[in-house]
Design a protein around this motif. Structure first.
Motif, PDB file in Angstrom:
ATOM      1  N   LEU A  39       0.837  -1.193   0.000  1.00 54.73           N
ATOM      2  CA  LEU A  39       0.000   0.000   0.000  1.00 54.73           C
ATOM      3  C   LEU A  39       0.873   1.244   0.000  1.00 54.73           C
ATOM      4  CD1 LEU A  39      -2.701  -1.057   2.618  1.00 54.73           C
ATOM      5  CD2 LEU A  39      -2.879  -1.065   0.113  1.00 54.73           C
ATOM      6  N   PRO A  40       0.482   2.255  -0.773  1.00 60.14           N
ATOM      7  CA  PRO A  40       1.273   3.494  -0.814  1.00 60.14           C
ATOM      8  C   PRO A  40       1.409   4.107   0.569  1.00 60.14           C
ATOM      9  CG  PRO A  40      -0.354   3.445  -2.587  1.00 60.14           C
ATOM     10  CD  PRO A  40      -0.672   2.302  -1.690  1.00 60.14           C
ATOM     11  N   GLY A  41       2.632   4.554   0.881  1.00 64.51           N
ATOM     12  CA  GLY A  41       2.879   5.244   2.138  1.00 64.51           C
ATOM     13  C   GLY A  41       3.156   4.347   3.321  1.00 64.51           C
ATOM     14  N   THR A  42       3.116   3.044   3.135  1.00 62.56           N
ATOM     15  CA  THR A  42       3.352   2.125   4.252  1.00 62.56           C
ATOM     16  C   THR A  42       4.847   1.918   4.475  1.00 62.56           C
ATOM     17  OG1 THR A  42       3.253   0.203   2.786  1.00 62.56           O
ATOM     18  CG2 THR A  42       1.182   0.937   3.784  1.00 62.56           C
ATOM     19  N   LYS A  43       5.184   1.338   5.637  1.00 65.65           N
ATOM     20  CA  LYS A  43       6.576   1.037   5.939  1.00 65.65           C
ATOM     21  C   LYS A  43       7.147   0.022   4.945  1.00 65.65           C
ATOM     22  CE  LYS A  43       6.511   1.959  10.916  1.00 65.65           C
ATOM     23  NZ  LYS A  43       6.723   1.374  12.264  1.00 65.65           N
ATOM     24  N   ALA A  44       6.305  -0.933   4.533  1.00 65.86           N
ATOM     25  CA  ALA A  44       6.774  -1.947   3.585  1.00 65.86           C
ATOM     26  C   ALA A  44       7.184  -1.313   2.266  1.00 65.86           C
ATOM     27  CB  ALA A  44       5.674  -2.993   3.354  1.00 65.86           C
ATOM     28  N   GLU A  45       6.388  -0.330   1.800  1.00 68.04           N
ATOM     29  CA  GLU A  45       6.740   0.341   0.545  1.00 68.04           C
ATOM     30  C   GLU A  45       8.039   1.117   0.689  1.00 68.04           C
ATOM     31  OE1 GLU A  45       4.573   3.206  -2.728  1.00 68.04           O
ATOM     32  OE2 GLU A  45       4.648   3.855  -0.630  1.00 68.04           O
ATOM     33  N   ARG A  46       8.184   1.821   1.813  1.00 66.78           N
ATOM     34  CA  ARG A  46       9.410   2.586   2.008  1.00 66.78           C
ATOM     35  C   ARG A  46      10.629   1.679   2.120  1.00 66.78           C
ATOM     36  NH1 ARG A  46       5.805   5.662   5.269  1.00 66.78           N
ATOM     37  NH2 ARG A  46       6.514   4.587   7.157  1.00 66.78           N
ATOM     38  N   ARG A  47      10.458   0.541   2.782  1.00 70.26           N
ATOM     39  CA  ARG A  47      11.582  -0.389   2.929  1.00 70.26           C
ATOM     40  C   ARG A  47      11.986  -0.957   1.572  1.00 70.26           C
ATOM     41  NH1 ARG A  47      11.386  -5.699   3.231  1.00 70.26           N
ATOM     42  NH2 ARG A  47       9.144  -5.666   3.709  1.00 70.26           N
ATOM     43  N   LEU A  48      11.017  -1.373   0.771  1.00 73.09           N
ATOM     44  CA  LEU A  48      11.335  -1.921  -0.550  1.00 73.09           C
ATOM     45  C   LEU A  48      11.919  -0.839  -1.458  1.00 73.09           C
ATOM     46  CD1 LEU A  48       8.227  -4.216  -1.114  1.00 73.09           C
ATOM     47  CD2 LEU A  48      10.598  -4.950  -0.839  1.00 73.09           C
ATOM     48  N   THR A  49      11.427   0.382  -1.335  1.00 75.96           N
ATOM     49  CA  THR A  49      11.980   1.468  -2.136  1.00 75.96           C
ATOM     50  C   THR A  49      13.454   1.670  -1.813  1.00 75.96           C
ATOM     51  OG1 THR A  49       9.828   2.582  -2.270  1.00 75.96           O
ATOM     52  CG2 THR A  49      11.786   3.925  -2.677  1.00 75.96           C
ATOM     53  N   ARG A  50      13.779   1.625  -0.503  1.00 75.22           N
ATOM     54  CA  ARG A  50      15.183   1.784  -0.115  1.00 75.22           C
ATOM     55  C   ARG A  50      16.043   0.635  -0.632  1.00 75.22           C
ATOM     56  NH1 ARG A  50      12.724   3.582   4.790  1.00 75.22           N
ATOM     57  NH2 ARG A  50      13.012   1.501   5.695  1.00 75.22           N
ATOM     58  N   VAL A  51      15.489  -0.573  -0.637  1.00 81.83           N
ATOM     59  CA  VAL A  51      16.248  -1.725  -1.141  1.00 81.83           C
ATOM     60  C   VAL A  51      16.555  -1.557  -2.626  1.00 81.83           C
ATOM     61  CG1 VAL A  51      16.133  -4.202  -1.630  1.00 81.83           C
ATOM     62  CG2 VAL A  51      15.402  -3.340   0.597  1.00 81.83           C
ATOM     63  N   VAL A  52      15.519  -1.216  -3.406  1.00 81.21           N
ATOM     64  CA  VAL A  52      15.720  -1.026  -4.846  1.00 81.21           C
ATOM     65  C   VAL A  52      16.688   0.121  -5.103  1.00 81.21           C
ATOM     66  CG1 VAL A  52      14.600  -0.463  -7.026  1.00 81.21           C
ATOM     67  CG2 VAL A  52      13.461  -1.994  -5.409  1.00 81.21           C
ATOM     68  N   ALA A  53      16.506   1.221  -4.390  1.00 82.36           N
ATOM     69  CA  ALA A  53      17.400   2.359  -4.558  1.00 82.36           C
ATOM     70  C   ALA A  53      18.831   1.982  -4.188  1.00 82.36           C
ATOM     71  CB  ALA A  53      16.928   3.529  -3.700  1.00 82.36           C
ATOM     72  N   GLY A  54      18.987   1.147  -3.146  1.00 80.61           N
ATOM     73  CA  GLY A  54      20.321   0.689  -2.758  1.00 80.61           C
ATOM     74  C   GLY A  54      20.997  -0.088  -3.868  1.00 80.61           C
ATOM     75  N   PHE A  55      20.236  -0.963  -4.538  1.00 88.25           N
ATOM     76  CA  PHE A  55      20.806  -1.724  -5.655  1.00 88.25           C
ATOM     77  C   PHE A  55      21.267  -0.781  -6.771  1.00 88.25           C
ATOM     78  CE2 PHE A  55      18.367  -5.638  -4.230  1.00 88.25           C
ATOM     79  CZ  PHE A  55      19.503  -6.376  -3.958  1.00 88.25           C
ATOM     80  N   PHE A  56      20.435   0.212  -7.073  1.00 91.23           N
ATOM     81  CA  PHE A  56      20.799   1.140  -8.154  1.00 91.23           C
ATOM     82  C   PHE A  56      22.020   1.985  -7.774  1.00 91.23           C
ATOM     83  CE2 PHE A  56      16.131   1.083  -9.668  1.00 91.23           C
ATOM     84  CZ  PHE A  56      16.382  -0.049 -10.412  1.00 91.23           C
TER      85      PHE A  56
END
Length: 362
Positions: free
Chosen positions: A48-65
């Motif tokens: 769901l937008p704005g949830t902790k899970a979304e923010r955590r996954l966003t940080r993971v993807v951004a970390g890979f990039f």
């Protein structure tokens, strides 16, 4: 079985007006899918937008990039500044190629994991069923296609997750530079400056002293040591000239028969090598121009030199030109003469690049 026209909805359902401002972008996407006989039977976001899970996954993807960007930047720094020219011993040049491979591998793996994580964890799950059909695209179809593409861009979440867009740009920009680096590398540093690939152990010593041709045990060679039709592998008469330090220097010294020697001299004159032979003697590099194997099997009757690795054959009486096999360039010829003591010496180093073709490509 029923037949659907271009604007006819399945099972009697009236088609929606895709220009109706009350419709959401997903409503238009669903309508376009239905007109193509595609039914979206399941569609839900994974987080769901704005949830902790979304923010955590966003940080993971951004970390890979970001890892992609750092590794690609490290590749560029190593490519430009790391010592790359070969030196004997255990110098930093030994790590040049492995470090390039490691940093490029990390960059590609990281961008791959980033894209996979983005697609598997952040994008919505969808199950659709499509029937085969044929049809033409009209104005409404183009509107639906445009809205579908915009909806897909929205679902990527770059607008509401700016960290993903920034990290993707920061990661892929260095990767693009990595792809361009080999193409412009020659503008950064002259790759052939002091290139040891253009120098062998036969290069004249300081003061212009010419290098003798010696046997494997270091003894110099006289013309009388090789009978007509015979050949002998020779090396530069310098320190470590018979070792791997000068692995590019092994040379085949051939005593041609009179008629063959005349033919070889005529061939030499056609390419400006008229003074490369001494009497009936000619010397050619033993390093095959295909893959660097030792071309050492000499046939006296045909004057062909064979490379046992990939069966390339070189005609000695025609400037060692390849006549069979994958080799595409002739074997370089060493200019020779006899010194005042009666021993063979190299008049100069090889005037052509020794070894496989790619060493001489600018």
């Amino acid at each position: 079985m029923s037949t659907h026209t271009e604007h006819q909805a399945p099972q009697g359902r009236e088609p929606l007006d895709v220009n109706d401002p009350r419709l959401t972008r997903f409503d238009i996407v669903r309508e376009g899918a239905r007109r193509d006989d595609i039914e979206i039977v399941h569609y839900e976001p994974q987080v769901l937008p704005g949830t902790k899970a979304e923010r955590r996954l966003t940080r993971v993807v951004a970390g890979f990039f970001l890892i992609t960007g750092l590794a690609a930047t490290a590749f560029l720094a190593i490519y430009i500044w790391w010592p790359w020219q070969y030196e004997a011993g255990r110098g930093g040049d030994k790590f040049y190629t492995p470090l390039l491979g490691f940093t490029l591998g990390v960059a590609l793996l990281a961008v791959g994991f980033g894209i996979l994580t983005w697609g598997k964890k952040l994008l919505p799950k969808e199950v659709s069923i499509q029937d085969r059909h044929e049809g033409q695209v009209d104005e409404e179809g183009r509107t639906i296609t445009g809205q579908t593409m915009l909806y897909m861009a929205d679902e990527l979440g770059v607008k509401r997750r700016p960290l993903l867009g920034i990290s993707l740009l920061a990661g892929l920009a260095p990767v693009a530079a990595v792809a361009a680096a080999p193409l412009v590398g020659g503008l950064i540093s002259q790759p052939h400056k002091n290139n040891q690939m253009f120098t062998t152990g036969f290069a004249p010593a300081e003061g212009g002293e010419r290098i003798r041709l010696v046997r494997e045990d270091g003894r110099p060679v006289r013309p009388a040591d090789i009978s007509a039709g015979g050949q002998l592998t020779v090396f530069p008469g310098i320190d470590h000239g018979v070792s791997n330090k000068h692995a590019d220097s092994p040379t085949l010294l051939i005593h041609l028969r009179d008629s063959d020697a005349q033919e070889s001299r005529r061939a030499n004159e056609t390419i400006g090598h008229g003074d490369y032979m001494w009497g009936n003697y000619a010397a050619f590099s033993k390093i095959c121009t295909h893959a660097g194997c030792p071309a050492s099997l000499y046939e006296q009757q045909t004057n062909r030199l064979l490379c046992p690795c990939h069966q390339s054959q070189f005609l000695i009486t025609n400037n060692a030109k390849p006549v069979f096999g994958p080799a595409s360039r002739r074997l370089p010829q060493l200019p020779i003469e006899v010194d005042s003591e009666g021993f063979f010496v190299a008049k100069s180093d090889y005037t052509e690049t020794v070894g496989p073709d790619f060493w001489e490509r600018p």
